[in-house]
Enzyme design. Sequence first.
Site, PDB file in Angstrom:
ATOM      1  N   ARG A 228       0.859  -1.185   0.000  1.00  0.00           N
ATOM      2  CA  ARG A 228       0.000   0.000   0.000  1.00  0.00           C
ATOM      3  C   ARG A 228       0.895   1.234   0.000  1.00  0.00           C
ATOM      4  O   ARG A 228       1.976   1.230   0.598  1.00  0.00           O
ATOM      5  CB  ARG A 228      -0.882   0.042   1.252  1.00  0.00           C
ATOM      6  CG  ARG A 228      -2.115  -0.818   1.195  1.00  0.00           C
ATOM      7  CD  ARG A 228      -3.161  -0.285   0.213  1.00  0.00           C
ATOM      8  NE  ARG A 228      -4.349  -1.122   0.190  1.00  0.00           N
ATOM      9  CZ  ARG A 228      -4.550  -2.124  -0.687  1.00  0.00           C
ATOM     10  NH1 ARG A 228      -3.666  -2.412  -1.604  1.00  0.00           N
ATOM     11  NH2 ARG A 228      -5.668  -2.821  -0.650  1.00  0.00           N
ATOM     12  N   HIS A 276      -1.035   1.087  -9.465  1.00  0.00           N
ATOM     13  CA  HIS A 276      -1.741   0.137  -8.586  1.00  0.00           C
ATOM     14  C   HIS A 276      -2.320  -1.004  -9.440  1.00  0.00           C
ATOM     15  O   HIS A 276      -3.518  -1.276  -9.414  1.00  0.00           O
ATOM     16  CB  HIS A 276      -2.854   0.832  -7.793  1.00  0.00           C
ATOM     17  CG  HIS A 276      -3.294   0.046  -6.586  1.00  0.00           C
ATOM     18  ND1 HIS A 276      -3.614   0.609  -5.381  1.00  0.00           N
ATOM     19  CD2 HIS A 276      -3.464  -1.292  -6.404  1.00  0.00           C
ATOM     20  CE1 HIS A 276      -3.970  -0.324  -4.514  1.00  0.00           C
ATOM     21  NE2 HIS A 276      -3.893  -1.505  -5.128  1.00  0.00           N
TER      22      HIS A 276
END
Length: 313
Positions: A228, A276
């Site tokens: 993350r 991502h």
Amino acid sequence: MAVLLSVTGFDPSRWWEALHNAAPERKIVVDPAAAGDEPIDYAVVWKQPPGLLATLPHLKAVFSLGAGVDHILADRDLPDVPIIRIVADDLKERMSEYVVWRVLDHFRRGRAYRQQQMQKIWHERMQPAAREITVGIMGLGVLGQDAAEKLRVMGFEVTGWSRREKTVEGVTTFAGNAGLPAFLESADILVVLLPLTADTRGIIDATLLAGLRRETPLGGPVLINAGRGALQDEAAILEALDSDRLMEASLDVFTVEPLPSDSRLWIHPKVFVTPHAAALSDPDALAPIVMRQIAAHERGEALNNLVDRSAGY
Ligand code: NDP
Ligand code: OXD
């Protein structure tokens, strides 16, 4: 009984279709009002609007559309119901592809050769063998262990770090804060596959980067983060790259996504950016898993892949 599909940041139609195809008899709504008199017992979410789930009095469980659940737990009004995350071969395989791809690219001097090609330079660089390189994986969970296994097949030495002590075949393991310095010192290439929790937020900071081994067969340490973005201090990463403390980085996740156009990470010559995209949650592969769990729960069976809310993952 209806299922609420609530996502932010992308069009839910592919997920709606896949959930519907997996269980055509279920009512699946993207707006709670569309459920009419039918109670909404389950929610399938990615970054649901804060407070939305608290408005569903019949809610029995919440399913994440991905492996991570920080996007669900960020909701301060989250009802006290089980949270289930995705554990699936499809997701695991996609993540391991990304990890192996990025490790191999750094290891085989991808950046240097791309630069040489632009300048038409024919020059073979010294190349260590995979067995001379240690890949350290932060987060030895479902994704970390699969990546470890695949890297070992390529011949790399693999070490791993987790919250609790664990034994993983062929991997030298370290655990907890006490094990972190030795783990960092073990790694030539650091792969981050941690969840975002209160304990891991900001963990990739200047101190951590300074703890990485300086002399490596590649000429310096490499960072790969697909966990993350909020795990990382981006200013510290840039500083480490600028000062040659860090040789190169592959970053798939960022503190702000999409990565703002004025971020220097976009144009830094030592950084490889992906949006991502390390492991896509494929609706066709994952929706049947969610709908099977819902059916099993209704039959009174236990839910799998439950999140430990106190640990945050
Ligand atoms: P798991 O829950 O299976 O594994 C998490 C691992 O992190 C475990 O080994 C756990 O330790 C370790 N961990 C957690 N907290 C700490 C801590 N404080 N200190 C040390 N280790 C810690 O998760 P997954 O492997 O399935 O997924 C990992 C993450 O990958 C997700 O949470 C998500 O953020 C990210 N992800 C990113 C994607 C992308 O496209 N970029 C796609 C999919 C996931 P222990 O074993 O002791 O519990
Ligand atoms: C996930 C992700 O958590 O895609 O699955 O980030």
